[in-house]
Design a protein around this motif. Structure first.
Motif, mmCIF file in Angstrom:
data_model
loop_
_atom_site.group_PDB
_atom_site.id
_atom_site.type_symbol
_atom_site.label_atom_id
_atom_site.label_comp_id
_atom_site.label_asym_id
_atom_site.label_seq_id
_atom_site.Cartn_x
_atom_site.Cartn_y
_atom_site.Cartn_z
ATOM 1 N N THR A 274 6.106 1.220 -13.447
ATOM 2 C CA THR A 274 5.194 0.086 -13.336
ATOM 3 C C THR A 274 5.059 -0.329 -11.883
ATOM 4 O O THR A 274 5.931 -0.050 -11.052
ATOM 5 C CB THR A 274 5.683 -1.134 -14.155
ATOM 6 N N ALA A 275 3.947 -0.992 -11.607
ATOM 7 C CA ALA A 275 3.703 -1.579 -10.290
ATOM 8 C C ALA A 275 2.913 -2.866 -10.504
ATOM 9 O O ALA A 275 2.125 -2.972 -11.446
ATOM 10 C CB ALA A 275 2.927 -0.608 -9.404
ATOM 11 N N ARG A 276 3.130 -3.829 -9.617
ATOM 12 C CA ARG A 276 2.460 -5.124 -9.736
ATOM 13 C C ARG A 276 1.152 -5.198 -8.975
ATOM 14 O O ARG A 276 0.394 -6.152 -9.137
ATOM 15 C CB ARG A 276 3.388 -6.237 -9.260
ATOM 16 N N ASN A 277 0.888 -4.205 -8.125
ATOM 17 C CA ASN A 277 -0.348 -4.204 -7.340
ATOM 18 C C ASN A 277 -0.585 -2.791 -6.801
ATOM 19 O O ASN A 277 0.258 -1.902 -6.951
ATOM 20 C CB ASN A 277 -0.278 -5.232 -6.207
ATOM 21 N N GLY A 278 -1.717 -2.614 -6.158
ATOM 22 C CA GLY A 278 -2.086 -1.304 -5.651
ATOM 23 C C GLY A 278 -1.162 -0.782 -4.570
ATOM 24 O O GLY A 278 -0.933 0.430 -4.475
ATOM 25 N N GLU A 279 -0.615 -1.664 -3.762
ATOM 26 C CA GLU A 279 0.299 -1.235 -2.705
ATOM 27 C C GLU A 279 1.566 -0.625 -3.304
ATOM 28 O O GLU A 279 2.020 0.431 -2.874
ATOM 29 C CB GLU A 279 0.650 -2.405 -1.784
ATOM 30 N N GLU A 280 2.155 -1.294 -4.305
ATOM 31 C CA GLU A 280 3.333 -0.738 -4.973
ATOM 32 C C GLU A 280 2.982 0.580 -5.661
ATOM 33 O O GLU A 280 3.766 1.528 -5.629
ATOM 34 C CB GLU A 280 3.874 -1.725 -6.013
ATOM 35 N N ALA A 281 1.812 0.636 -6.273
ATOM 36 C CA ALA A 281 1.378 1.859 -6.952
ATOM 37 C C ALA A 281 1.226 3.010 -5.966
ATOM 38 O O ALA A 281 1.639 4.141 -6.253
ATOM 39 C CB ALA A 281 0.058 1.615 -7.675
ATOM 40 N N LEU A 282 0.652 2.734 -4.812
ATOM 41 C CA LEU A 282 0.449 3.782 -3.812
ATOM 42 C C LEU A 282 1.783 4.404 -3.406
ATOM 43 O O LEU A 282 1.878 5.620 -3.240
ATOM 44 C CB LEU A 282 -0.292 3.227 -2.596
ATOM 45 N N GLN A 283 2.820 3.594 -3.272
ATOM 46 C CA GLN A 283 4.132 4.127 -2.905
ATOM 47 C C GLN A 283 4.644 5.103 -3.968
ATOM 48 O O GLN A 283 5.229 6.136 -3.638
ATOM 49 C CB GLN A 283 5.136 2.988 -2.681
ATOM 50 N N VAL A 284 4.391 4.805 -5.249
ATOM 51 C CA VAL A 284 4.778 5.715 -6.330
ATOM 52 C C VAL A 284 3.934 6.983 -6.272
ATOM 53 O O VAL A 284 4.440 8.097 -6.387
ATOM 54 C CB VAL A 284 4.624 5.032 -7.712
ATOM 55 N N LEU A 285 2.636 6.820 -6.062
ATOM 56 C CA LEU A 285 1.703 7.949 -6.110
ATOM 57 C C LEU A 285 1.835 8.898 -4.921
ATOM 58 O O LEU A 285 1.371 10.034 -4.982
ATOM 59 C CB LEU A 285 0.273 7.434 -6.228
ATOM 60 N N LEU A 286 2.473 8.452 -3.854
ATOM 61 C CA LEU A 286 2.703 9.324 -2.701
ATOM 62 C C LEU A 286 3.802 10.351 -2.975
ATOM 63 O O LEU A 286 3.939 11.326 -2.239
ATOM 64 C CB LEU A 286 3.066 8.494 -1.464
ATOM 65 N N GLY A 287 4.576 10.141 -4.046
ATOM 66 C CA GLY A 287 5.634 11.090 -4.411
ATOM 67 C C GLY A 287 5.049 12.375 -4.964
ATOM 68 O O GLY A 287 3.839 12.579 -5.005
#
Length: 124
Positions: free
Chosen positions: A33-46
């Motif tokens: 889970t992520a609370r916003n796009g910035e947190e999501a981007l960090q996951v998606l960079l993996g």
């Protein structure tokens, strides 16, 4: 049912995240889970591939901005599949974002599972 899909739920509303978690954990999906796009981007960079349930309206970085950031990095965009979720009036303007699916809010269990159905052939 156990799924090999990795699912990322991106929404600033904790109730929406919890509802999605309840539905998808029961179905056996691997979740982040992520609370916003910035947190999501960090996951998606993996390195992992994700099907992303992405809210359009969030603080810090909204869903539209995240979609544009992913589109600017083709290797990231090809790795992940995006399902936009929002009220129907907001989804109507989402076509330029090149989403892989749309899901209205509020949603039902069936809406969530139908939104994921086209992606079951993807490898994790």
């Amino acid at each position: 049912m156990t799924s090999q899909l990795n699912v990322l739920i991106v929404d600033d509303d904790p109730l929406i995240r919890e509802m999605m978690i309840d539905i998808l954990e029961f179905e056996g999906y691997r979740l982040r889970t992520a609370r916003n796009g910035e947190e999501a981007l960090q996951v998606l960079l993996g390195e992992e591939r994700y099907v992303v349930f992405l809210d359009l309206m969030m603080p810090v970085m909204d869903g539209s901005t995240l979609c544009r950031r992913l589109a600017a990095q083709p290797e990231l965009r090809r790795r992940h599949r995006i399902i936009l979720m929002s009220a129907m009036d907001r989804l109507a303007g989402a076509s330029p974002l090149q989403a892989d699916g749309l899901m209205p809010k509020p949603f039902s269990v069936e809406d969530v599972l139908q939104a994921l159905a086209p992606f079951h052939s993807l490898s994790p």
